[in-house]
Design a protein around this motif. Structure first.
Motif, PDB file in Angstrom:
ATOM      1  N   ILE A  46       0.842  -1.209   0.000  1.00 45.49           N
ATOM      2  CA  ILE A  46       0.000   0.000   0.000  1.00 45.49           C
ATOM      3  C   ILE A  46       0.874   1.256   0.000  1.00 45.49           C
ATOM      4  CG2 ILE A  46      -1.670   1.328   1.379  1.00 45.49           C
ATOM      5  CD1 ILE A  46      -2.646  -1.381   2.514  1.00 45.49           C
ATOM      6  N   ILE A  47       0.432   2.281  -0.731  1.00 45.47           N
ATOM      7  CA  ILE A  47       1.056   3.595  -0.571  1.00 45.47           C
ATOM      8  C   ILE A  47       0.024   4.569   0.003  1.00 45.47           C
ATOM      9  CG2 ILE A  47       2.742   3.270  -2.436  1.00 45.47           C
ATOM     10  CD1 ILE A  47       0.987   5.192  -4.145  1.00 45.47           C
ATOM     11  N   VAL A  48       0.535   5.542   0.749  1.00 41.05           N
ATOM     12  CA  VAL A  48      -0.315   6.583   1.326  1.00 41.05           C
ATOM     13  C   VAL A  48      -0.012   7.888   0.599  1.00 41.05           C
ATOM     14  CG1 VAL A  48      -0.701   7.976   3.407  1.00 41.05           C
ATOM     15  CG2 VAL A  48      -0.543   5.482   3.587  1.00 41.05           C
ATOM     16  N   VAL A  49      -1.065   8.537   0.111  1.00 40.68           N
ATOM     17  CA  VAL A  49      -0.900   9.749  -0.701  1.00 40.68           C
ATOM     18  C   VAL A  49      -1.643  10.917  -0.067  1.00 40.68           C
ATOM     19  CG1 VAL A  49      -1.251  10.733  -2.998  1.00 40.68           C
ATOM     20  CG2 VAL A  49      -0.811   8.287  -2.777  1.00 40.68           C
ATOM     21  N   GLY A  50      -1.011  12.085  -0.037  1.00 43.78           N
ATOM     22  CA  GLY A  50      -1.700  13.255   0.491  1.00 43.78           C
ATOM     23  C   GLY A  50      -0.891  14.521   0.325  1.00 43.78           C
ATOM     24  N   ASP A  51      -1.517  15.653   0.643  1.00 48.33           N
ATOM     25  CA  ASP A  51      -0.868  16.944   0.407  1.00 48.33           C
ATOM     26  C   ASP A  51      -0.340  17.600   1.681  1.00 48.33           C
ATOM     27  OD1 ASP A  51      -3.677  17.496   1.151  1.00 48.33           O
ATOM     28  OD2 ASP A  51      -3.053  19.578   0.889  1.00 48.33           O
ATOM     29  N   GLN A  52      -0.547  16.944   2.838  1.00 47.70           N
ATOM     30  CA  GLN A  52      -0.110  17.590   4.077  1.00 47.70           C
ATOM     31  C   GLN A  52       0.924  16.764   4.841  1.00 47.70           C
ATOM     32  OE1 GLN A  52      -2.542  19.902   6.846  1.00 47.70           O
ATOM     33  NE2 GLN A  52      -4.301  19.015   5.789  1.00 47.70           N
ATOM     34  N   LEU A  53       1.961  17.443   5.295  1.00 47.09           N
ATOM     35  CA  LEU A  53       2.995  16.765   6.088  1.00 47.09           C
ATOM     36  C   LEU A  53       2.463  16.331   7.447  1.00 47.09           C
ATOM     37  CD1 LEU A  53       6.260  18.884   5.610  1.00 47.09           C
ATOM     38  CD2 LEU A  53       5.629  16.752   4.478  1.00 47.09           C
ATOM     39  N   LEU A  54       1.643  17.178   8.069  1.00 48.19           N
ATOM     40  CA  LEU A  54       1.241  16.924   9.455  1.00 48.19           C
ATOM     41  C   LEU A  54       0.164  15.859   9.610  1.00 48.19           C
ATOM     42  CD1 LEU A  54       2.950  19.420  10.114  1.00 48.19           C
ATOM     43  CD2 LEU A  54       1.166  20.134  11.679  1.00 48.19           C
ATOM     44  N   THR A  55      -0.532  15.554   8.543  1.00 48.86           N
ATOM     45  CA  THR A  55      -1.587  14.537   8.635  1.00 48.86           C
ATOM     46  C   THR A  55      -1.213  13.322   7.785  1.00 48.86           C
ATOM     47  OG1 THR A  55      -2.798  15.659   6.862  1.00 48.86           O
ATOM     48  CG2 THR A  55      -3.420  16.182   9.113  1.00 48.86           C
ATOM     49  N   ASP A  56      -1.124  13.530   6.473  1.00 51.76           N
ATOM     50  CA  ASP A  56      -0.928  12.412   5.538  1.00 51.76           C
ATOM     51  C   ASP A  56       0.456  11.783   5.652  1.00 51.76           C
ATOM     52  OD1 ASP A  56      -3.492  13.098   4.351  1.00 51.76           O
ATOM     53  OD2 ASP A  56      -2.430  14.805   3.465  1.00 51.76           O
ATOM     54  N   VAL A  57       1.485  12.603   5.554  1.00 51.78           N
ATOM     55  CA  VAL A  57       2.851  12.070   5.546  1.00 51.78           C
ATOM     56  C   VAL A  57       3.242  11.571   6.938  1.00 51.78           C
ATOM     57  CG1 VAL A  57       5.293  12.631   5.198  1.00 51.78           C
ATOM     58  CG2 VAL A  57       3.569  13.442   3.567  1.00 51.78           C
ATOM     59  N   LEU A  58       3.002  12.385   7.949  1.00 48.08           N
ATOM     60  CA  LEU A  58       3.333  11.962   9.315  1.00 48.08           C
ATOM     61  C   LEU A  58       2.577  10.682   9.677  1.00 48.08           C
ATOM     62  CD1 LEU A  58       4.656  12.441  12.100  1.00 48.08           C
ATOM     63  CD2 LEU A  58       2.682  13.868  12.684  1.00 48.08           C
ATOM     64  N   GLY A  59       1.277  10.681   9.420  1.00 49.78           N
ATOM     65  CA  GLY A  59       0.458   9.506   9.756  1.00 49.78           C
ATOM     66  C   GLY A  59       0.902   8.268   9.002  1.00 49.78           C
ATOM     67  N   GLY A  60       1.120   8.423   7.702  1.00 40.80           N
ATOM     68  CA  GLY A  60       1.549   7.285   6.874  1.00 40.80           C
ATOM     69  C   GLY A  60       2.902   6.757   7.324  1.00 40.80           C
ATOM     70  N   ASN A  61       3.821   7.646   7.580  1.00 29.14           N
ATOM     71  CA  ASN A  61       5.156   7.230   8.021  1.00 29.14           C
ATOM     72  C   ASN A  61       5.107   6.514   9.371  1.00 29.14           C
ATOM     73  OD1 ASN A  61       6.519   8.208   5.790  1.00 29.14           O
ATOM     74  ND2 ASN A  61       7.146  10.120   6.748  1.00 29.14           N
ATOM     75  N   LEU A  62       4.388   7.105  10.316  1.00 30.32           N
ATOM     76  CA  LEU A  62       4.330   6.504  11.653  1.00 30.32           C
ATOM     77  C   LEU A  62       3.688   5.121  11.610  1.00 30.32           C
ATOM     78  CD1 LEU A  62       3.306   9.513  13.959  1.00 30.32           C
ATOM     79  CD2 LEU A  62       5.550   8.402  13.808  1.00 30.32           C
ATOM     80  N   ALA A  63       2.711   4.973  10.711  1.00 30.04           N
ATOM     81  CA  ALA A  63       2.026   3.679  10.614  1.00 30.04           C
ATOM     82  C   ALA A  63       2.814   2.677   9.760  1.00 30.04           C
ATOM     83  CB  ALA A  63       0.617   3.882  10.059  1.00 30.04           C
ATOM     84  N   GLY A  64       3.921   3.132   9.174  1.00 29.21           N
ATOM     85  CA  GLY A  64       4.803   2.202   8.463  1.00 29.21           C
ATOM     86  C   GLY A  64       4.516   2.023   6.983  1.00 29.21           C
ATOM     87  N   TYR A  65       3.952   3.051   6.351  1.00 32.12           N
ATOM     88  CA  TYR A  65       3.663   2.969   4.912  1.00 32.12           C
ATOM     89  C   TYR A  65       4.660   3.771   4.078  1.00 32.12           C
ATOM     90  CZ  TYR A  65      -0.870   1.123   6.265  1.00 32.12           C
ATOM     91  OH  TYR A  65      -1.859   0.353   6.802  1.00 32.12           O
ATOM     92  N   TYR A  66       4.686   3.445   2.800  1.00 33.10           N
ATOM     93  CA  TYR A  66       5.406   4.252   1.818  1.00 33.10           C
ATOM     94  C   TYR A  66       4.542   5.486   1.555  1.00 33.10           C
ATOM     95  CZ  TYR A  66       7.902   5.303  -2.562  1.00 33.10           C
ATOM     96  OH  TYR A  66       8.648   5.894  -3.567  1.00 33.10           O
ATOM     97  N   THR A  67       5.117   6.686   1.705  1.00 31.29           N
ATOM     98  CA  THR A  67       4.296   7.901   1.599  1.00 31.29           C
ATOM     99  C   THR A  67       4.663   8.748   0.379  1.00 31.29           C
ATOM    100  OG1 THR A  67       5.852   8.966   3.144  1.00 31.29           O
ATOM    101  CG2 THR A  67       3.784   8.149   4.066  1.00 31.29           C
ATOM    102  N   VAL A  68       3.628   9.292  -0.234  1.00 30.53           N
ATOM    103  CA  VAL A  68       3.813  10.179  -1.382  1.00 30.53           C
ATOM    104  C   VAL A  68       3.163  11.523  -1.060  1.00 30.53           C
ATOM    105  CG1 VAL A  68       3.433  10.516  -3.853  1.00 30.53           C
ATOM    106  CG2 VAL A  68       3.693   8.190  -2.950  1.00 30.53           C
TER     107      VAL A  68
END
Ligand SMILES: [Mg+2]
Length: 167
Positions: A112-134
């Motif tokens: 799974i990849i996590v995609v979003g436009d915000q660092l504080l929600t999409d990227v931070l959340g995806g990274n902390l949960a262990g996903y590849y983030t875009v």
């Protein structure tokens, strides 16, 4: 500390994410943000190119779940006509919505990849949960109220990331 805010990849928009490239990497699912990622935050419906992007992903066997911190009304009105699974009031960066989306797709994190436009929600959340983030560039430069507050913090983090050459 900055690493949790560093996306694995940056794209100008979601259309740059191609099904062929995902398939090559054995990606089978996308958890995507809605506002300013798929469509401008104040725009109710998906434009033609996004509908087409969804269609191509579907043809390639790649599932999509829309996970948005926005309210039920907004997320449902956008997602239902497209026949897409959605999670409203997702409370990203908390992990719960990502977990729910992943279970719904029946996939592993690595698929799974996590995609979003915000660092504080999409990227931070995806990274902390262990996903590849875009991280995608926001569709419009304006934002809703809460996002405007997040953006101020985001801008400070982005400055530091840029200084360190991380984005
Ligand atoms: Mg957004």
């Amino acid at each position: 500390m900055l690493n949790v805010f560093t996306p694995n990849r940056h794209a100008n928009n979601v259309l740059e994410i191609k099904p062929e490239e995902l398939k090559e990497r054995n990606i089978k699912g996308i958890i995507t943000d809605l506002d300013n990622t798929l469509v401008a935050w104040d725009e109710p419906d998906a434009p033609e190119e996004i509908i087409e992007w969804f269609r191509k992903m579907g043809e390639a066997g790649i599932e999509i779940v829309i996970a948005s911190n926005n309210n039920e009304n907004r997320v449902k009105l956008f997602s239902e006509p497209l026949d897409k699974s959605f999670i409203h009031s997702a409370r990203k960066p908390l992990a719960l919505a990502f977990q729910k989306a992943r279970k719904g797709m029946g996939l592993k994190k690595e698929e799974i990849i996590v995609v979003g436009d915000q660092l504080l929600t999409d990227v931070l959340g995806g990274n902390l949960a262990g996903y590849y983030t875009v991280l995608v560039t926001p569709i419009v430069e304006t934002d809703g109220f809460w996002t405007r507050i997040n953006r101020k913090i985001e801008n400070l983090i982005k400055k530091r990331l840029k200084r360190k050459g991380k984005i």
